[in-house]
Design an enzyme around this catalytic site. Sequence first.
Site, PDB file in Angstrom:
ATOM      1  N   GLU A  59       0.828  -1.211   0.000  1.00 54.72           N
ATOM      2  CA  GLU A  59       0.000   0.000   0.000  1.00 54.72           C
ATOM      3  C   GLU A  59       0.859   1.257   0.000  1.00 54.72           C
ATOM      4  OE1 GLU A  59      -2.672   0.035   3.322  1.00 54.72           O
ATOM      5  OE2 GLU A  59      -3.408  -1.990   2.940  1.00 54.72           O
ATOM      6  N   GLU A  90      -8.867  -2.343  -2.591  1.00 54.81           N
ATOM      7  CA  GLU A  90      -9.174  -1.254  -1.658  1.00 54.81           C
ATOM      8  C   GLU A  90      -9.422   0.074  -2.357  1.00 54.81           C
ATOM      9  OE1 GLU A  90      -6.215  -1.280   1.404  1.00 54.81           O
ATOM     10  OE2 GLU A  90      -6.672  -3.342   1.982  1.00 54.81           O
ATOM     11  N   HIS A 109      -9.415  -0.970   8.336  1.00 50.38           N
ATOM     12  CA  HIS A 109     -10.335  -1.876   7.645  1.00 50.38           C
ATOM     13  C   HIS A 109      -9.588  -3.154   7.272  1.00 50.38           C
ATOM     14  CE1 HIS A 109      -8.845  -0.493   3.393  1.00 50.38           C
ATOM     15  NE2 HIS A 109      -7.861  -0.622   4.264  1.00 50.38           N
ATOM     16  N   ARG A 110     -10.219  -4.036   6.484  1.00 43.44           N
ATOM     17  CA  ARG A 110      -9.541  -5.156   5.837  1.00 43.44           C
ATOM     18  C   ARG A 110      -9.798  -5.046   4.334  1.00 43.44           C
ATOM     19  NH1 ARG A 110      -7.235  -8.825   9.593  1.00 43.44           N
ATOM     20  NH2 ARG A 110      -5.890  -9.159   7.791  1.00 43.44           N
ATOM     21  N   SER A 111      -9.033  -5.788   3.547  1.00 41.31           N
ATOM     22  CA  SER A 111      -9.212  -5.698   2.092  1.00 41.31           C
ATOM     23  C   SER A 111     -10.552  -6.280   1.657  1.00 41.31           C
ATOM     24  CB  SER A 111      -8.054  -6.380   1.362  1.00 41.31           C
ATOM     25  OG  SER A 111      -7.871  -7.683   1.854  1.00 41.31           O
ATOM     26  N   LYS A 114      -6.955  -3.787  14.183  1.00 43.25           N
ATOM     27  CA  LYS A 114      -7.955  -4.433  13.327  1.00 43.25           C
ATOM     28  C   LYS A 114      -8.846  -5.306  14.197  1.00 43.25           C
ATOM     29  CE  LYS A 114      -5.172  -4.758   9.084  1.00 43.25           C
ATOM     30  NZ  LYS A 114      -4.313  -5.658   8.279  1.00 43.25           N
TER      31      LYS A 114
END
EC number: 4.2.1.11
Length: 439
Positions: A166, A209, A377-379, A349
């Site tokens: 990312e 994402e 968040h998560r993917s 998370k």
Amino acid sequence: MSTIKSVFAREILDSRGNPTVEVDLTTEKGLFRSAVPSGASTGIYEACELRDGDKSRYLGKGVLKAVENVNKILAPKLIGLDVTKQGEIDRLMLQIDGTENKTHLGANAILGCSMSVCRAAAAFRGLPLYRYIAELSGNKSPMLPLPCFNVINGGEHAGNKLAMQEFMICPTGATSFHEALRMAAETYHNLKLVIKKRYGMDATNVGDEGGFAPNIQANHEGLELIVEAIKQAGYTGKIEIGMDVAASSFWDAKESKYDLGFKVPADKKTPDMLVSGEGLIKLYEEWTSKYPIWSIEDPFDQDDWATYTRFTELIRNRIQIVGDDLLVTNPKRIVEARNKKACNALLLKLNQIGSVSEAVEACRLAREVNWGVMVSHRSGETEDAFIADLVVGLGCGQIKTGAPCRSERLAKYNQLLRIEEELGANAHYAAKTLSGVGH
């Protein structure tokens, strides 16, 4: 009455088209629904996400076992309990599970119930969810977070050759959340134009994402694209860069090195793609001198404690070093990292640890030593915006929940806009005030 009348789970789909767990909980105040997210690059120490493994359904990714665990095991034990006893209910579910990593019931089963209990309690108290979470965590100052937007995707999140996962834009020069969101959206659109001009229209396809996934291989190219987009948008000096390297995904245990070419075909690999931990440190030092980077997440493998400690000692006064796979939101790992001075920020998370109470405790442990805390968040996401209220309620000051693109990402950012509006003159924006830099 604040007692639970019913609990019911179902299998739904997340933003990647994979099954996940959704839990409906009812009290006299109504129905409270929560959906559980799911990660693609996961740390080996994360709580267990229970999947069916039946290849004839959803390629083995079904969650009917977790759903059944809610409906047949947890529901009968939860009915009649007081939703305002979050800690007691979470501890009871952990007790019923009886394992270190929630492998019996599944963290996805427990978390869905835990989030719905929290929502129901907020309604019973007549409070917005973020206010109730603030009360739950003992935080007297709800705060709007600095948002970190993942605008270039690589690693396990995209089909390009980028090793690092990312590349984020962080509006550290904004004075409010709505200004930060506007700055990020404008920079995102400028980035699209920069990528389109340089690599063609098909390079502006988006990853899991919402970030772009241009077919580039050199990680520094991603940084240069972002610097150019920030300049074009007119925000040089007001937007900085964050990275999630997710180095565990390209750690080569056999060679004891990091494989920056792990997505490159074998016949195209070159020897310089394999680097040591020390080599990565030099690379990060070079980048932080050249580019406006203020935060690096998971710069090394989740078990490479020695390199983490050395890097943090070298650079902690300049940037934030965030532990995700290293810490997995687990209080035990956080205490170990604190003792070893292995990082100066926690990525929080919910589904890594599996209950609201444990997430609140993880945040407390990090803030106790002035670490930064970034809620994430998560993917694999859903339209559930619980983490928007969570980050404001905890007052931890940072969130990452994807690009300003794709509805499951915007659900969180838009909820933060609403919260800021509701707080009015009492809305405080964190900017960089709660980063881990210097600690």
